[in-house]
Structure formats: C-alpha cells, structure tokens
Motif scaffolding. Sequence first.
Motif, mmCIF file in Angstrom:
data_model
loop_
_atom_site.group_PDB
_atom_site.id
_atom_site.type_symbol
_atom_site.label_atom_id
_atom_site.label_comp_id
_atom_site.label_asym_id
_atom_site.label_seq_id
_atom_site.Cartn_x
_atom_site.Cartn_y
_atom_site.Cartn_z
ATOM 1 N N GLU A 78 0.834 -1.206 0.000
ATOM 2 C CA GLU A 78 0.000 0.000 0.000
ATOM 3 C C GLU A 78 0.872 1.260 0.000
ATOM 4 O O GLU A 78 0.627 2.202 -0.748
ATOM 5 N N GLU A 79 1.913 1.248 0.824
ATOM 6 C CA GLU A 79 2.815 2.396 0.878
ATOM 7 C C GLU A 79 3.613 2.538 -0.420
ATOM 8 O O GLU A 79 3.780 3.639 -0.954
ATOM 9 N N GLN A 80 4.082 1.402 -0.937
ATOM 10 C CA GLN A 80 4.937 1.467 -2.133
ATOM 11 C C GLN A 80 4.193 2.026 -3.341
ATOM 12 O O GLN A 80 4.770 2.736 -4.158
ATOM 13 N N ARG A 81 2.879 1.731 -3.420
ATOM 14 C CA ARG A 81 2.096 2.232 -4.553
ATOM 15 C C ARG A 81 2.024 3.750 -4.584
ATOM 16 O O ARG A 81 1.784 4.348 -5.620
ATOM 17 N N LEU A 82 2.231 4.406 -3.430
ATOM 18 C CA LEU A 82 2.087 5.858 -3.357
ATOM 19 C C LEU A 82 3.264 6.600 -3.981
ATOM 20 O O LEU A 82 3.156 7.794 -4.287
ATOM 21 N N GLY A 83 4.384 5.938 -4.145
ATOM 22 C CA GLY A 83 5.549 6.612 -4.700
ATOM 23 C C GLY A 83 6.038 7.770 -3.834
ATOM 24 O O GLY A 83 6.447 8.821 -4.342
ATOM 25 N N LEU A 84 5.996 7.601 -2.532
ATOM 26 C CA LEU A 84 6.488 8.656 -1.636
ATOM 27 C C LEU A 84 8.008 8.784 -1.785
ATOM 28 O O LEU A 84 8.674 7.841 -2.218
ATOM 29 N N PRO A 85 8.566 9.926 -1.407
ATOM 30 C CA PRO A 85 10.021 10.093 -1.514
ATOM 31 C C PRO A 85 10.750 8.964 -0.790
ATOM 32 O O PRO A 85 10.407 8.644 0.351
ATOM 33 N N ASN A 86 11.720 8.350 -1.458
ATOM 34 C CA ASN A 86 12.487 7.292 -0.790
ATOM 35 C C ASN A 86 13.967 7.425 -1.122
ATOM 36 O O ASN A 86 14.401 8.423 -1.702
ATOM 37 N N GLY A 87 14.733 6.434 -0.732
ATOM 38 C CA GLY A 87 16.173 6.520 -0.947
ATOM 39 C C GLY A 87 16.739 7.720 -0.201
ATOM 40 O O GLY A 87 16.410 7.946 0.962
ATOM 41 N N GLU A 88 17.538 8.528 -0.903
ATOM 42 C CA GLU A 88 18.153 9.682 -0.225
ATOM 43 C C GLU A 88 17.134 10.758 0.141
ATOM 44 O O GLU A 88 17.462 11.712 0.851
ATOM 45 N N TYR A 89 15.904 10.618 -0.356
ATOM 46 C CA TYR A 89 14.881 11.630 -0.055
ATOM 47 C C TYR A 89 13.969 11.242 1.118
ATOM 48 O O TYR A 89 13.001 11.933 1.410
ATOM 49 N N GLU A 90 14.275 10.115 1.711
ATOM 50 C CA GLU A 90 13.527 9.705 2.899
ATOM 51 C C GLU A 90 14.515 9.705 4.068
ATOM 52 O O GLU A 90 15.465 8.918 4.089
#
Length: 568
Positions: free
Chosen positions: A191-203
């Motif tokens: 569910e979270e992954q589908r949102l495309g929230l900032p990840n990697g260096e942006y999280e």
Amino acid sequence: MNKSINLSRRRFFAKTGAGLLVGAGLPSWLQAMEGMSEMPKRAPNKASPNFHPDVEIDLLTKPSTISILPGQPTQVLQYVAKLIKGPANTVTEIPGSYLGPILRFEKGQKIRINLRSELNEPTITHWHGLHVPALMDGHPLYAIDKVQVFVYEFEMLNRASMSIYHPHPHNMTASQVYHGLAGAILVTDPEEQRLGLPNGEYEIPLVIQDRRFDDNNQLVYASHMRDRMMGFYGDRILINGRPDFNLDVASRAYRFRILNGSTARIYKLAWDDNSPITVIGTEGGLLESPVHKPYVMLAPGERLDVWADFSGRNVGSQLVLRSRSFSGVLPKMATRMHQMALPVGSDYPLLTVKVTRQVSDSPALPNSLSTYHHYQISDTVNPNNPVPIAISEGPMSMLLNGRPYAYNDVLPSERIPVNTIQLMEIFHAHGGSGGHGDDKSKEQGEGMQHGNDKPQAEGHKMGGMGMMGGEGMAGMGTMMSMAHPIHLHGQSFQILSRSIGAAESEDYATVKDGFIEGGFKDTVLVMPGERVKIIKPFQDFKGLFMYHCHNLEHEDMGMGMMRDFSVE
Ligand code: C2O
Ligand code: CU
Ligand code: CU
C-alpha cells in the motif's frame, strides 16, 4: 504462581507506604520498593528449527566510544547489527552515530534476530510498535546477562510504519537508552509502495534526543531525585546522534521520519517561517490523508511521518525546524524551583535544512494515503466499562492504577481476553487540576471498579496512598501534575476522544493544535487534567504486554509508572 509471596509483599508495601505518610525516611522506603519489584528470570529463547527466516540479523549491544563533540570521544552503549540473511538494505548504519542502524523490514517477512549482550548489566530489546508474541516483545522477564543470546523469531504483521528498538530491562531502560541504545525500524508494505512517496536519499529518519555532557565530553545522567520525578532533561539537542545538525537538501519534496528518542523531553515541532507542518503518518503508519498543522507535539516514544517540500525554494535558502514555546507539561512548582539550561517548553532550534541543489522534478503530495477502519465504540466488548489507566502523582511516586510495577501482580481490570477490541480510558486519578475534590473518589472508584477480591481492595488503599489523597495533601495534585506519554505494547490503537477540565485551558491552548487525530498510535501524550479514550485491539497473542509512561525516568522509578496487561 508465587501468589502468596506477592500478597505478603503487597502487605509489606502497604505498611511501608503508611510509614511514609507519617514521615519515614525516603532512602529505605525506595530501597524497599526496588526490592519488592524484583524480576524473576527466564532462560533465553533459542532458535526454533521449524522457523525459516526470510531475514536474519545478529544484533549486539556493547560499550563503545564515539566522537560527538570536538575533543575527547564519548563513552556510549551501542547496538551493532550484522545481516546474516535477507535484502541488503535491511541494515543501514548511520555514519558517526551512537544510534543503532536503521532496520528495514517488509510486511509478511519472517524475521530472526539473535540478540547478544556485552553489557555488564542485564538487558533485553523491545520492538516498540511491533505486533509480536509476548515472548518476542522484550519483556524484562527475559533480560539476558553478558554473553547470553536471546533469539527473536516473529513475522512482520505491521503495516508500513516507523517503530523503535530499544532496551527494556527492569529499572534500567532509561539509562541504557540514554547512553545510546536505540534505533529506528522502518516497515514497508505494498500500500505504501504504490504511493511513490520520496524514498532513498529523499527519505530521512530523524531521531531527536537531548543529552548532557560533562567537561570531558562524557554523558551525564540523572542523579537527583528531581530527575526521576520530572524526567531527565539534557541541555543539548542531538539529531541522529549529532549536535548542531544540518541537512543539505535538493529543491524537492522529502519524507522525514521523525522519532522522539529523548527519555523525557517533549517537543512542539514547527518550521521557523511558520509554514505548516504536513503530517502523513503517526506511530502506526500512514493517515488516510495528509493534515497540515501549525505545529505538532512530539512526546518521547512518538513518531511522525512528515512531508517536507522544499520545491520552489532557492539554492542557499534555509529553514529551521524548531521546538516552539508551550506550557503546562511540568509541575508548576518544579519549574519555578529549578531553572533548566534548556527549559522544556522554551523556543529553541532542532535542526537546520539548507537547500543546496536545484532540481526541476518533485513528487506531488497524494491526497489519499491509506484506507483503514475507524474503530467505533460498538466494535468494543466493553462500551460502558472502559479499561482504566489511572495516572496518579505524588511526591516520590508516580503510579498507574495505584500500583507500582510488580511481576505477576495483575489487577482484574488488567486481564484482557485475547482477540477482543477494548475501550480504554487514561486519566489523572486526582483530577490533575487539583480542584476536583468531589470528583476524586468517583474517579478513583471508576479506576478500581473491576472486581472486588482482596488484592483489589489493597490496590485501592495503595492507590489512595500513591495519590496522596489525604485532605492535607489537597494541593499536592496541582503542584505535582504533569503530562505523561502513555505507551501500550502490542497493536496500535486509535484515539476516540480527549477532554480536559476548564482549569487547564490556558496551558492546554499552547499544545492542543499539535495533536494528530484519526491515525494509529502506540503512545499518547496525556496532559494534566486530561482524559483520553482510546480503542485498542488485543489480537493474536496471549501473555504479558506492558503499558507504561514513556517518560523513561517515570517508567523506571521504583514507585514508577509501569504495569502489565495479561492477555488471556
Ligand atoms: Cu518504547 Cu515499553 O517501550
Ligand atoms: Cu513498546
Ligand atoms: Cu510519566
């Protein structure tokens, strides 16, 4: 088991307590208390041959030294993790930090963690926020000694969220956390992954802590009785274990995973340019949709998922995350008597964000983040009979439900049938404002209404003692009343309602817009005089699950704020 021992201990306690009221000395009384709440020992859990882990980690707790301030390095305690099996991003160290590495898990993973201790005192690790069996929850009962190994095996049942791992040995949690033993857990799910929230260096995980150092750069910890009553407060803010924390960012949206890892300090987070704080999640994961707040309160143990958008800001611009001023969380008497170097509720900076790179692309904030069930009173098995969590405050004692912690001392109201959803009510047993004289007995009665066997009656008596409920102590409630972040182990809960007496309204006005409603929580800040109703599921696992104040000094006090729920 050991029922008679517990009963006689309780009687001993009641007598000692009565002795205090007529002026017995503090030290022997405290010693008696610490003696009373001795914790039995259990053999450490071993690996089960039938458990086939997707992820396996060796986790070590050990004394260590690290450079924090210029000059001499600081002696700390540290978690060190080694990935034995699983995705490479499971363990991420924070360079130069005493904090434990960030542990990343996925919902559904089977996880084995081999905890080994090199400490010279007992320890055990608790997964704060995770829904795991009682044996895997890090109860102090399972504390291990040096060179012993405790094997945790559990399946990740949590939805995407941020949790904490930290020690939980009896009466030593606060000092071990203070000296460095804590780390962040990030769980993800589809569910979270589908949102495309900032990840990697942006999280970016941000662990906020306060510490005090001596002239040789060594950590100074609570020594005064006052530090145990009010909580211990440092005079320096550390973010991810570093002082004067700066973050270089690109001109785009970031996801800040914020955790209050202080033992006692409460923060009121706000941007210095007064732009709103955009919150997308709490302890138990994502909210249904983002909320924009002028400020957000963050008490020890609480987490926040924050959308921080720097797009449209010029290279060279700066933004400071501050803790803004507020009042009412500490006893008025105590704050008057004791001037802190960095007063709780004063206005001070936490970290500075500097925009150093221009980028053209930035993800958009989703309008809808998650869907989940909102608990109703009708979901609960006890709609008219909330499980009480009564906070009582008195000189030298801060209690829950009128009792200090003792193993196997479960009140009838603390027995919870497994696979039920419970209405619970957290409140100040003496009314908080001190003005509710008539209310007092009613509230106390309400707190103790479950069952009427002998220990219960004793509990009642002790409750009165703990609350310093005698007529001559009428003013004590007002003077001692303070805010407590109440944490419940096991599954997260939802807040049904908060209410507060009129006397608190002036102080309350400085914090009330900073509470996040509607999400899943495992820790809730209860202000003086406030009543908080929550709805909490107790599914899947039987056994002892602690509930306590996450002001860790309160949790650890001999006459402290920790109890067990027995889920049966
Ligand atoms: Cu984070 Cu029982 O605690
Ligand atoms: Cu916990
Ligand atoms: Cu407390």
